[in-house]
Design an enzyme around this catalytic site. Structure first.
Site, PDB file in Angstrom:
ATOM      1  N   ASP A 132       0.849  -1.196   0.000  1.00  0.00           N
ATOM      2  CA  ASP A 132       0.000   0.000   0.000  1.00  0.00           C
ATOM      3  C   ASP A 132       0.884   1.245   0.000  1.00  0.00           C
ATOM      4  O   ASP A 132       1.692   1.439   0.912  1.00  0.00           O
ATOM      5  CB  ASP A 132      -0.887  -0.009   1.245  1.00  0.00           C
ATOM      6  CG  ASP A 132      -2.012   1.015   1.174  1.00  0.00           C
ATOM      7  OD1 ASP A 132      -1.817   2.078   0.549  1.00  0.00           O
ATOM      8  OD2 ASP A 132      -3.083   0.766   1.758  1.00  0.00           O
ATOM      9  N   THR A 187       2.514  -9.305 -13.285  1.00  0.00           N
ATOM     10  CA  THR A 187       1.070  -9.411 -13.083  1.00  0.00           C
ATOM     11  C   THR A 187       0.320  -8.716 -14.220  1.00  0.00           C
ATOM     12  O   THR A 187       0.866  -7.879 -14.939  1.00  0.00           O
ATOM     13  CB  THR A 187       0.656  -8.769 -11.749  1.00  0.00           C
ATOM     14  OG1 THR A 187       0.899  -7.354 -11.825  1.00  0.00           O
ATOM     15  CG2 THR A 187       1.462  -9.347 -10.579  1.00  0.00           C
ATOM     16  N   PHE A 225      -2.034  -6.549 -13.923  1.00  0.00           N
ATOM     17  CA  PHE A 225      -2.127  -5.135 -13.575  1.00  0.00           C
ATOM     18  C   PHE A 225      -0.829  -4.411 -13.934  1.00  0.00           C
ATOM     19  O   PHE A 225      -0.831  -3.333 -14.528  1.00  0.00           O
ATOM     20  CB  PHE A 225      -2.409  -4.997 -12.078  1.00  0.00           C
ATOM     21  CG  PHE A 225      -2.367  -3.579 -11.573  1.00  0.00           C
ATOM     22  CD1 PHE A 225      -3.458  -2.741 -11.728  1.00  0.00           C
ATOM     23  CD2 PHE A 225      -1.237  -3.085 -10.938  1.00  0.00           C
ATOM     24  CE1 PHE A 225      -3.417  -1.429 -11.270  1.00  0.00           C
ATOM     25  CE2 PHE A 225      -1.182  -1.782 -10.474  1.00  0.00           C
ATOM     26  CZ  PHE A 225      -2.290  -0.956 -10.640  1.00  0.00           C
TER      27      PHE A 225
END
Length: 228
Positions: free
Chosen positions: A134, A207, A209
């Site tokens: 995050d 990935t 993404f």
């Protein structure tokens, strides 16, 4: 009045339980008793948990488990220990473990800082991975980022000599902070030849993404630091 943020103990997450799909719930019921490890606060015997002696990769915050499962499938000679607080992500990993009959994966659903402090023996981990944590992109929230001097110093105690801490982020200002923190940490040396960011190792899957972001011109920064 004390600042509750300033004095909050270091944690690795903001709890987000989410809703389980039927498949995730089934995987948790069938696979978790075999491949899940409950938090006890007592040191783990990793060789006993995996049933063998092998290099252990610890991933902090494995998300939905796709990349962790891919890595475990591609490297059966290694053991993979994942920590994630998002229960649907744990359920999805358990589904992937069952689907691919992976024997070299174990997972915990708990705060990583408490697990590492209380349950991971010193010098027991060959590689620690923190991928796309995050970013807490608002400046006033930067202090919540997990890659801080205190935390990487703790991780160093869990790595075996020459073990590697591998970080990756797609937020440039977080990448800059990561490099500053790691470069100042006395227990590590940078594996990148020029002392900056590293090329993505083949073992870290790209990935969907990330691939989409790269096509749009977004950057991704990898850092590889060795325990000294």
């Amino acid at each position: 009045m004390t600042d509750p943020i300033k004095h909050r103990p270091l944690r690795s997450f903001v709890l987000r339980q989410g809703r389980l799909t039927t498949g995730q719930r089934t995987a948790l019921e069938t696979q978790w008793p075999i491949f899940g490890i409950e938090f006890t606060g007592k040191p783990l015997d990793l060789s006993a948990e995996f049933g063998r002696q092998a290099p252990v990769t610890l991933e902090i915050g494995f998300g939905n488990g796709d990349s962790l499962a891919q890595m475990a499938k591609a490297a059966p000679e290694r053991d993979f220990f994942g920590i994630e607080v998002h229960r649907p992500g744990v359920g999805h990993l358990m589904h992937l473990v069952g689907e691919s009959s992976l024997k070299n994966v174990r997972a915990m659903h708990h705060d990583a800082v408490e697990i590492i402090n209380q349950m991971i023996p010193d010098g027991s981990i060959n590689r620690i991975q923190i991928y796309f944590p995050d970013p807490w992109h608002k400046k006033r929230h930067n202090k919540r980022r997990i890659v801080q001097p205190e935390f990487v110093a703790l991780l160093a105690t869990k790595l075996e000599p020459s073990g590697v801490l591998h970080l990756a982020t797609d937020w440039e200002d977080y990448a800059v902070q990561m490099l500053e923190v790691m470069s100042a940490a006395p227990d590590y040396k940078n594996q990148a030849p020029e002392g900056g960011y590293a090329e993505r190792p083949d073992y870290r899957p790209l990935t969907k993404f990330e691939n989409r972001g790269l096509k749009l011109g977004h950057g991704v920064w990898d850092l590889l630091f060795e325990r000294v």
